[in-house]
Motif scaffolding. Structure first.
Motif, PDB file in Angstrom:
ATOM      1  N   ALA A   1       0.840  -1.206   0.000  1.00 39.24           N
ATOM      2  CA  ALA A   1       0.000   0.000   0.000  1.00 39.24           C
ATOM      3  C   ALA A   1       0.873   1.252   0.000  1.00 39.24           C
ATOM      4  CB  ALA A   1      -0.937  -0.012   1.199  1.00 39.24           C
ATOM      5  N   PHE A   2       1.903   1.238   0.832  1.00 39.88           N
ATOM      6  CA  PHE A   2       2.912   2.286   0.793  1.00 39.88           C
ATOM      7  C   PHE A   2       4.282   1.643   0.915  1.00 39.88           C
ATOM      8  CE2 PHE A   2       5.795   5.552   2.042  1.00 39.88           C
ATOM      9  CZ  PHE A   2       5.360   6.640   1.320  1.00 39.88           C
ATOM     10  N   PRO A   3       5.224   1.999   0.048  1.00 39.74           N
ATOM     11  CA  PRO A   3       5.129   3.090  -0.931  1.00 39.74           C
ATOM     12  C   PRO A   3       4.631   2.682  -2.316  1.00 39.74           C
ATOM     13  CG  PRO A   3       7.388   2.334  -0.828  1.00 39.74           C
ATOM     14  CD  PRO A   3       6.626   1.512   0.189  1.00 39.74           C
ATOM     15  N   HIS A   4       4.607   1.398  -2.610  1.00 37.03           N
ATOM     16  CA  HIS A   4       4.492   0.991  -4.013  1.00 37.03           C
ATOM     17  C   HIS A   4       3.202   1.457  -4.670  1.00 37.03           C
ATOM     18  CE1 HIS A   4       5.568  -1.082  -7.591  1.00 37.03           C
ATOM     19  NE2 HIS A   4       4.652  -2.024  -7.470  1.00 37.03           N
ATOM     20  N   HIS A   5       2.068   1.156  -4.064  1.00 37.22           N
ATOM     21  CA  HIS A   5       0.817   1.526  -4.720  1.00 37.22           C
ATOM     22  C   HIS A   5       0.526   3.013  -4.612  1.00 37.22           C
ATOM     23  CE1 HIS A   5      -0.722  -2.902  -4.521  1.00 37.22           C
ATOM     24  NE2 HIS A   5       0.202  -2.688  -5.455  1.00 37.22           N
ATOM     25  N   GLU A   6       0.944   3.624  -3.531  1.00 37.14           N
ATOM     26  CA  GLU A   6       0.804   5.073  -3.412  1.00 37.14           C
ATOM     27  C   GLU A   6       1.591   5.791  -4.498  1.00 37.14           C
ATOM     28  OE1 GLU A   6      -1.153   7.805  -2.186  1.00 37.14           O
ATOM     29  OE2 GLU A   6      -0.860   6.790  -0.252  1.00 37.14           O
ATOM     30  N   MET A   7       2.843   5.402  -4.655  1.00 37.53           N
ATOM     31  CA  MET A   7       3.706   6.049  -5.640  1.00 37.53           C
ATOM     32  C   MET A   7       3.244   5.745  -7.063  1.00 37.53           C
ATOM     33  SD  MET A   7       5.787   7.751  -3.823  1.00 37.53           S
ATOM     34  CE  MET A   7       6.644   7.802  -2.235  1.00 37.53           C
ATOM     35  N   GLY A   8       2.868   4.496  -7.310  1.00 34.22           N
ATOM     36  CA  GLY A   8       2.410   4.142  -8.643  1.00 34.22           C
ATOM     37  C   GLY A   8       1.192   4.940  -9.054  1.00 34.22           C
ATOM     38  N   ALA A   9       0.253   5.100  -8.133  1.00 35.90           N
ATOM     39  CA  ALA A   9      -0.939   5.893  -8.439  1.00 35.90           C
ATOM     40  C   ALA A   9      -0.556   7.323  -8.804  1.00 35.90           C
ATOM     41  CB  ALA A   9      -1.887   5.884  -7.243  1.00 35.90           C
ATOM     42  N   SER A  10       0.359   7.901  -8.043  1.00 41.33           N
ATOM     43  CA  SER A  10       0.758   9.284  -8.324  1.00 41.33           C
ATOM     44  C   SER A  10       1.498   9.405  -9.641  1.00 41.33           C
ATOM     45  CB  SER A  10       1.618   9.831  -7.176  1.00 41.33           C
ATOM     46  OG  SER A  10       0.810  10.138  -6.056  1.00 41.33           O
ATOM     47  N   HIS A  11       2.364   8.443  -9.955  1.00 43.01           N
ATOM     48  CA  HIS A  11       3.041   8.458 -11.260  1.00 43.01           C
ATOM     49  C   HIS A  11       2.004   8.515 -12.381  1.00 43.01           C
ATOM     50  CE1 HIS A  11       6.581   7.639  -9.083  1.00 43.01           C
ATOM     51  NE2 HIS A  11       6.957   6.487  -9.583  1.00 43.01           N
ATOM     52  N   ALA A  12       1.042   7.599 -12.328  1.00 38.43           N
ATOM     53  CA  ALA A  12       0.061   7.485 -13.405  1.00 38.43           C
ATOM     54  C   ALA A  12      -0.818   8.723 -13.486  1.00 38.43           C
ATOM     55  CB  ALA A  12      -0.792   6.240 -13.192  1.00 38.43           C
ATOM     56  N   GLN A  13      -1.226   9.256 -12.331  1.00 34.79           N
ATOM     57  CA  GLN A  13      -2.098  10.421 -12.317  1.00 34.79           C
ATOM     58  C   GLN A  13      -1.371  11.659 -12.816  1.00 34.79           C
ATOM     59  OE1 GLN A  13      -4.516   8.166  -8.817  1.00 34.79           O
ATOM     60  NE2 GLN A  13      -3.267   9.919  -8.223  1.00 34.79           N
ATOM     61  N   ALA A  14      -0.082  11.787 -12.495  1.00 35.17           N
ATOM     62  CA  ALA A  14       0.706  12.907 -13.017  1.00 35.17           C
ATOM     63  C   ALA A  14       0.931  12.769 -14.523  1.00 35.17           C
ATOM     64  CB  ALA A  14       2.040  12.988 -12.286  1.00 35.17           C
ATOM     65  N   LEU A  15       1.093  11.550 -14.996  1.00 37.04           N
ATOM     66  CA  LEU A  15       1.303  11.319 -16.422  1.00 37.04           C
ATOM     67  C   LEU A  15       0.070  11.624 -17.254  1.00 37.04           C
ATOM     68  CD1 LEU A  15       3.313   7.976 -16.338  1.00 37.04           C
ATOM     69  CD2 LEU A  15       4.000  10.009 -17.635  1.00 37.04           C
ATOM     70  N   THR A  16      -1.088  11.237 -16.760  1.00 36.12           N
ATOM     71  CA  THR A  16      -2.305  11.298 -17.570  1.00 36.12           C
ATOM     72  C   THR A  16      -3.219  12.460 -17.231  1.00 36.12           C
ATOM     73  OG1 THR A  16      -3.583   9.894 -16.052  1.00 36.12           O
ATOM     74  CG2 THR A  16      -2.255   8.774 -17.737  1.00 36.12           C
ATOM     75  N   GLY A  17      -3.074  13.025 -16.048  1.00 35.53           N
ATOM     76  CA  GLY A  17      -4.018  14.049 -15.611  1.00 35.53           C
ATOM     77  C   GLY A  17      -5.365  13.479 -15.222  1.00 35.53           C
ATOM     78  N   ALA A  18      -5.494  12.164 -15.244  1.00 40.03           N
ATOM     79  CA  ALA A  18      -6.753  11.497 -14.893  1.00 40.03           C
ATOM     80  C   ALA A  18      -6.671  10.945 -13.469  1.00 40.03           C
ATOM     81  CB  ALA A  18      -7.040  10.376 -15.881  1.00 40.03           C
ATOM     82  N   TYR A  19      -7.853  10.634 -12.913  1.00 39.47           N
ATOM     83  CA  TYR A  19      -7.930  10.105 -11.555  1.00 39.47           C
ATOM     84  C   TYR A  19      -9.184   9.250 -11.453  1.00 39.47           C
ATOM     85  CZ  TYR A  19      -8.555   9.979  -6.489  1.00 39.47           C
ATOM     86  OH  TYR A  19      -8.726   9.564  -5.190  1.00 39.47           O
ATOM     87  N   PRO A  20      -9.134   8.088 -10.809  1.00 43.87           N
ATOM     88  CA  PRO A  20      -7.974   7.473 -10.154  1.00 43.87           C
ATOM     89  C   PRO A  20      -7.258   6.498 -11.091  1.00 43.87           C
ATOM     90  CG  PRO A  20      -9.930   6.236  -9.593  1.00 43.87           C
ATOM     91  CD  PRO A  20     -10.383   7.344 -10.507  1.00 43.87           C
ATOM     92  N   PHE A  21      -6.083   6.097 -10.658  1.00 38.76           N
ATOM     93  CA  PHE A  21      -5.338   5.068 -11.379  1.00 38.76           C
ATOM     94  C   PHE A  21      -6.110   3.761 -11.363  1.00 38.76           C
ATOM     95  CE2 PHE A  21      -1.399   2.157 -11.135  1.00 38.76           C
ATOM     96  CZ  PHE A  21      -1.269   2.079 -12.521  1.00 38.76           C
ATOM     97  N   ALA A  22      -6.636   3.380 -10.201  1.00 42.12           N
ATOM     98  CA  ALA A  22      -7.442   2.164 -10.067  1.00 42.12           C
ATOM     99  C   ALA A  22      -8.703   2.498  -9.282  1.00 42.12           C
ATOM    100  CB  ALA A  22      -6.657   1.067  -9.360  1.00 42.12           C
ATOM    101  N   GLN A  23      -9.772   1.756  -9.562  1.00 47.69           N
ATOM    102  CA  GLN A  23     -11.025   1.981  -8.869  1.00 47.69           C
ATOM    103  C   GLN A  23     -10.968   1.483  -7.423  1.00 47.69           C
ATOM    104  OE1 GLN A  23     -13.490   3.719 -10.282  1.00 47.69           O
ATOM    105  NE2 GLN A  23     -12.228   3.898 -12.125  1.00 47.69           N
ATOM    106  N   ALA A  24     -10.185   0.442  -7.192  1.00 54.84           N
ATOM    107  CA  ALA A  24     -10.057  -0.110  -5.840  1.00 54.84           C
ATOM    108  C   ALA A  24      -8.644  -0.595  -5.624  1.00 54.84           C
ATOM    109  CB  ALA A  24     -11.040  -1.260  -5.630  1.00 54.84           C
ATOM    110  N   TYR A  25      -8.140  -0.363  -4.414  1.00 52.09           N
ATOM    111  CA  TYR A  25      -6.821  -0.849  -4.004  1.00 52.09           C
ATOM    112  C   TYR A  25      -7.068  -1.926  -2.947  1.00 52.09           C
ATOM    113  CZ  TYR A  25      -5.042   3.134  -6.527  1.00 52.09           C
ATOM    114  OH  TYR A  25      -4.758   4.026  -7.531  1.00 52.09           O
TER     115      TYR A  25
END
Length: 409
Positions: free
Chosen positions: A250-274
């Motif tokens: 959950a931290f850091p891997h999924h937290e960081m991955g979500a932020s990478h993807a959201q910064a790249l795409t401008g979309a939210y969320p990376f996944a519907q459920a964690y």
């Protein structure tokens, strides 16, 4: 990279229920509503050791997710990675005087064998970090161009402050994040970083370590989090249904991955459920490679333990619970398997119509596998005490246990 062969999943009468599951990001249960194709990404192994029971418990949880979705007549698009280049792998190879690629290939092959034996449904795309590098480099370049990343002494870091949703997966405070970052592969004490929590996207080449052409990034290799992001975005896209792994991701891997993807795409969320599985302990401590307190699936198989009993030992615990592996856990699973097989071996038995719906309801309720096992136990007990006259019942029970729990009777 190829996955492993799929076992056939029997079709059951009727239709399964939509899955209601605990989402780490919201802290509560949500009902997943995928389209005709459900999308799931589960973080894979770093192959410097074989599959231990902690791994097996995690992959069992997300195998259940797939089986629930298949029972709703959906298709499932499942993606899993293999972190086949990373510091722990390289360190183990140096320690053992072995080529790191040979170590990774051997342990990945053993993992496939374990997954096959445990009847885990394979991913549609099984992707190694090394083969993903051509897709990772452009993403790092895009983050640099967007001002969401920066260079530091030949390395490239992601700026967590570039994502307004950072922290929305784990909901930890900054100090807790800093401590976990230091424990789980980060470098919060490195001088020159804009924020101690900023994770590495690209590691510049180090002497004696493998590296790849990173274009204007220079030679090097990818960071841990961007690897999964590149693979997930390529094969699933933003907003896929489930991001899965052990609770330690959950931290850091999924937290960081979500932020990478959201910064790249401008979309939210990376996944519907964690969705996160609990930890398995041995002798009071979490089972982990660093502690060396591992019980391996392959070792149990070599000792003649039926893989179906191993799987039942996992199913006896709710996927989100932390639990301890003991000889008694396995003995209980072996005894349960024997009872179930004896029960379905008879020519007839009590009606199993209610059982199918009980197992479906249990699994749809946050993957409550202990409740599902208890339902089968009750049917097997009724079969033993008095039986019944329904000639189709044993077959229905056998197919239900196979389709929904992944256990072949």
């Amino acid at each position: 990279m190829h996955a492993w062969p799929a076992s056939e999943v029997p079709a059951l009468p009727g239709k399964g229920r939509d899955l209601r599951i605990h989402d780490t990001a919201t802290g509560g249960r949500i009902t997943l509503d995928p389209g005709p194709v459900a999308r799931i990404y589960v973080c894979g192994i770093t192959p410097y050791d074989a599959t231990h029971m902690g791994h097996a418990a995690t992959y069992n949880a997300f195998d259940l997710v797939q089986r629930v979705w298949l029972d709703t007549k959906r298709q499932v698009h499942y993606v899993q990675n293999v972190t086949d280049v990373d510091d722990p792998l390289l360190e183990r190879a140096v320690r053992d005087g072995e080529d790191w690629t040979e170590l990774a290939e051997r342990e990945t092959a053993l993992f496939r064998e374990d997954m096959t034996a445990l009847r885990m449904l394979p991913p549609k795309h099984y992707v190694g970090a090394v083969e993903a590098i051509p897709g990772i480099v452009p993403l790092v370049e895009r983050l640099l161009d967007a001002g969401a990343a920066y260079e530091l002494d030949g390395d490239v870091y992601f700026s967590v402050e570039s994502d307004p949703h950072f922290g929305g997966v784990s909901h930890l405070d900054a100090e807790a994040m800093r401590l976990l970052s230091a424990e789980r592969g980060g470098d919060p004490e490195r001088p020159g970083k804009k924020n101690p929590l900023d994770p590495m996207l690209w590691m510049g080449a180090r002497e004696g370590e493998p590296s790849w052409d990173g274009g204007r990034l220079g030679d090097g290799r990818p960071g841990w989090h961007i690897e999964c992001v590149a693979i997930a975005l390529e094969h699933l896209g933003m907003g896929f249904d489930v991001q899965g792994g052990g609770s330690d991701l959950a931290f850091p891997h999924h937290e960081m991955g979500a932020s990478h993807a959201q910064a790249l795409t401008g979309a939210y969320p990376f996944a519907q459920a964690y969705v996160h599985a609990g930890m398995v302990a041995l002798d009071g401590e979490k089972m982990s490679k660093s502690k060396g307190n591992l019980v391996f699936v392959s070792a149990l198989r070599r000792d003649g333990v039926d893989p179906a009993a191993i799987r039942l030992s996992l199913l006896a615990h709710h996927y989100r619970s932390d639990w301890e592996w003991t000889d008694q856990v396995l003995a209980d699973a072996v005894a349960r398997l024997d009872r179930w097989r004896a029960a379905v071996s008879r020519p007839d038995g009590p009606s199993a119509d209610a059982l199918v719906e009980e197992v479906r309801a249990a699994l749809a309720d946050d993957l409550d596998s202990p409740a599902a096992l208890a339902a089968v136990d009750r049917w097997a007990g009724a079969q033993t005490s008095g039986g019944g006259t329904d000639e189709g019942a044993p077959g229905v029970v056998s197919r239900t246990v196979d389709a929904l729990l992944g256990v072949a009777l």
